[in-house]
Design a protein around this motif. Structure first.
Motif, mmCIF file in Angstrom:
data_model
loop_
_atom_site.group_PDB
_atom_site.id
_atom_site.type_symbol
_atom_site.label_atom_id
_atom_site.label_comp_id
_atom_site.label_asym_id
_atom_site.label_seq_id
_atom_site.Cartn_x
_atom_site.Cartn_y
_atom_site.Cartn_z
ATOM 1 N N ARG A 1 3.616 -3.702 -3.623
ATOM 2 C CA ARG A 1 3.306 -1.699 -3.055
ATOM 3 C C ARG A 1 2.921 -1.531 -2.215
ATOM 4 N NH1 ARG A 1 -0.829 0.545 -7.504
ATOM 5 N NH2 ARG A 1 -0.036 2.129 -5.468
ATOM 6 N N PHE A 2 3.303 -2.276 -0.581
ATOM 7 C CA PHE A 2 2.317 -1.938 0.144
ATOM 8 C C PHE A 2 3.770 -2.869 1.508
ATOM 9 C CE2 PHE A 2 -1.138 -0.363 -2.791
ATOM 10 C CZ PHE A 2 -0.679 0.762 -2.286
ATOM 11 N N LEU B 1 -12.389 -3.753 4.689
ATOM 12 C CA LEU B 1 -10.816 -4.519 3.062
ATOM 13 C C LEU B 1 -11.094 -3.394 2.390
ATOM 14 C CD1 LEU B 1 -13.781 -6.485 4.227
ATOM 15 C CD2 LEU B 1 -12.588 -7.834 2.502
ATOM 16 N N TRP B 2 -9.106 -3.427 2.201
ATOM 17 C CA TRP B 2 -8.618 -2.277 1.382
ATOM 18 C C TRP B 2 -7.993 -3.654 0.153
ATOM 19 C CZ3 TRP B 2 -6.288 2.361 3.141
ATOM 20 C CH2 TRP B 2 -6.191 2.303 4.511
ATOM 21 N N ASP B 3 -8.320 -2.717 -1.005
ATOM 22 C CA ASP B 3 -7.471 -3.270 -2.466
ATOM 23 C C ASP B 3 -5.842 -2.460 -2.134
ATOM 24 O OD1 ASP B 3 -6.175 -3.285 -5.132
ATOM 25 O OD2 ASP B 3 -8.896 -3.254 -5.986
ATOM 26 N N LEU B 4 -5.086 -3.281 -2.399
ATOM 27 C CA LEU B 4 -3.993 -3.396 -1.748
ATOM 28 C C LEU B 4 -2.952 -3.017 -3.643
ATOM 29 C CD1 LEU B 4 -2.198 -6.229 0.213
ATOM 30 C CD2 LEU B 4 -3.682 -3.912 0.312
ATOM 31 N N GLU B 5 -3.735 -3.171 -4.949
ATOM 32 C CA GLU B 5 -3.760 -2.115 -5.494
ATOM 33 C C GLU B 5 -3.456 -0.429 -6.106
ATOM 34 O OE1 GLU B 5 -1.960 -4.217 -8.266
ATOM 35 O OE2 GLU B 5 -2.590 -6.270 -8.191
ATOM 36 N N TRP C 1 2.363 1.001 4.711
ATOM 37 C CA TRP C 1 3.018 1.804 3.896
ATOM 38 C C TRP C 1 2.849 1.729 2.560
ATOM 39 C CZ3 TRP C 1 5.245 5.095 7.833
ATOM 40 C CH2 TRP C 1 4.930 4.788 9.327
ATOM 41 N N SER C 2 3.372 2.661 2.121
ATOM 42 C CA SER C 2 3.961 2.694 -0.031
ATOM 43 C C SER C 2 4.504 2.797 -0.555
ATOM 44 C CB SER C 2 2.198 4.054 0.506
ATOM 45 O OG SER C 2 2.470 3.394 -1.490
ATOM 46 N N MET C 3 4.876 2.043 -0.261
ATOM 47 C CA MET C 3 6.452 1.499 -1.068
ATOM 48 C C MET C 3 6.530 2.471 -2.254
ATOM 49 S SD MET C 3 7.579 -0.171 1.143
ATOM 50 C CE MET C 3 9.090 -0.041 0.481
#
Length: 219
Positions: free
Chosen positions: A73-74, A124-128, A83-85
Motif C-alpha cells: 500500500r505504501f 513508528l508508522w503502521d503501514l496498514e 507515498w500511498s498507493m
C-alpha cells in the motif's frame, strides 16, 4: 523484465524508458504481491502496474526508491518520504516529512516503519493504516540502525553517518522505554537485531562483530 522466481517464467516486460541504464544511481523495488514496480534513475521515480505494464505515476525530484511496504500500500522513497498507493491509477500522497525523517527501516512481519529525525523523536508508522502509532522519546538527532521483524526491539544512534558513532541505544518498542545504552569501545559501523528480538549485534571498528543480550545488554 519481471520473472516468476518459482517457475522461472516471464511474468511481464516493462517498456524501456530513458534512465534505465543500470548505473550506480539507479534503484528498483518490487511490491511483495507483485502488483507494483518502482524505479529510480537518480532524478525521478517511475511506478508501473505490473499486470498491465502501465506507467501509472512519476515522482519528480526524488531520484531513488527504497522499498514497498509488506502489504504493497505504501512506497518508501530515498528522501524518506512515504507515498500511498491508492489504485492502479496514481500515487496518492506523501505521508512522512522528508525534511526531518532519517534512515527509515521496515519491520517486515509487523508492517511497521521506523525512522529517526533531526528534531528528536523516533516515529513508528503502521503501514496498514499509514499512521504514526508510537513515538520513542529521543532528545537528539537520531538514526535508526536496526529493528527486529516483529517490531519489538529497536537500535538507534546519534548523527548522520554510520562509522562515527561510539554508542547505541536499545529501545523496547511496546513500552516505548529505553532499555539502556551500549558503548562497545569503538565506532559502530552496523547493527542488527535477531528475529526473536533476544540478541543485538554491533559491528565495531577494531573489535569486529559483538553480540549482546537484548534484555540485559551483556556481551
Amino acid at each position: 523484465r519481471i520473472i516468476d522466481s518459482d517457475s522461472g517464467g516471464l511474468v511481464q516486460t516493462l517498456p524501456t524508458t530513458a534512465g534505465l541504464s543500470g548505473d550506480a544511481k539507479t534503484s528498483l523495488a518490487l511490491s511483495l504481491e507483485g502488483r507494483w514496480v518502482a524505479f529510480g534513475d537518480g532524478r525521478d521515480v517511475r511506478i508501473w502496474h505490473v499486470p498491465t505494464a502501465a506507467l501509472v505515476a512519476r515522482i519528480q525530484g526524488v531520484g531513488k526508491v527504497n522499498a514497498f511496504s509488506p502489504n504493497g500500500r505504501f512506497l518508501l522513497t530515498g528522501d524518506a518520504a512515504m507515498w500511498s498507493m491508492n489504485s492502479a491509477a496514481q500515487v496518492n500522497a506523501r505521508l512522512s516529512e522528508q525534511e526531518t525523517a532519517q534512515a527509515p527501516v521496515i519491520a517486515q512481519r509487523k508492517a511497521v516503519l521506523a525512522h529517526g529525525s533531526r528534531i528528536g523523536p523516533i516515529l513508528l508508522w503502521d503501514l496498514e493504516l499509514g499512521d504514526v502509532v508510537k513515538r520513542l522519546d529521543e532528545q537528539v538527532w537520531s538514526r535508526v540502525v536496526a529493528i527486529d521483524p516483529s517490531a519489538r526491539v529497536l537500535v538507534a544512534m546519534n548523527g548522520t553517518t554510520f562509522g562515527s558513532m561510539q554508542s547505541a541505544r536499545i529501545w523496547d518498542i511496546e513500552s516505548q522505554k529505553k532499555r539502556g545504552e551500549l558503548s562497545p569501545g569503538g565506532s559502530i559501523e552496523l547493527g542488527a537485531v535477531s528475529n526473536d528480538a533476544r540478541l543485538v549485534a554491533l559491528l565495531v571498528e577494531g573489535r569486529g562483530a559483538l553480540v549482546f543480550d537484548a534484555q540485559t545488554l551483556m556481551e
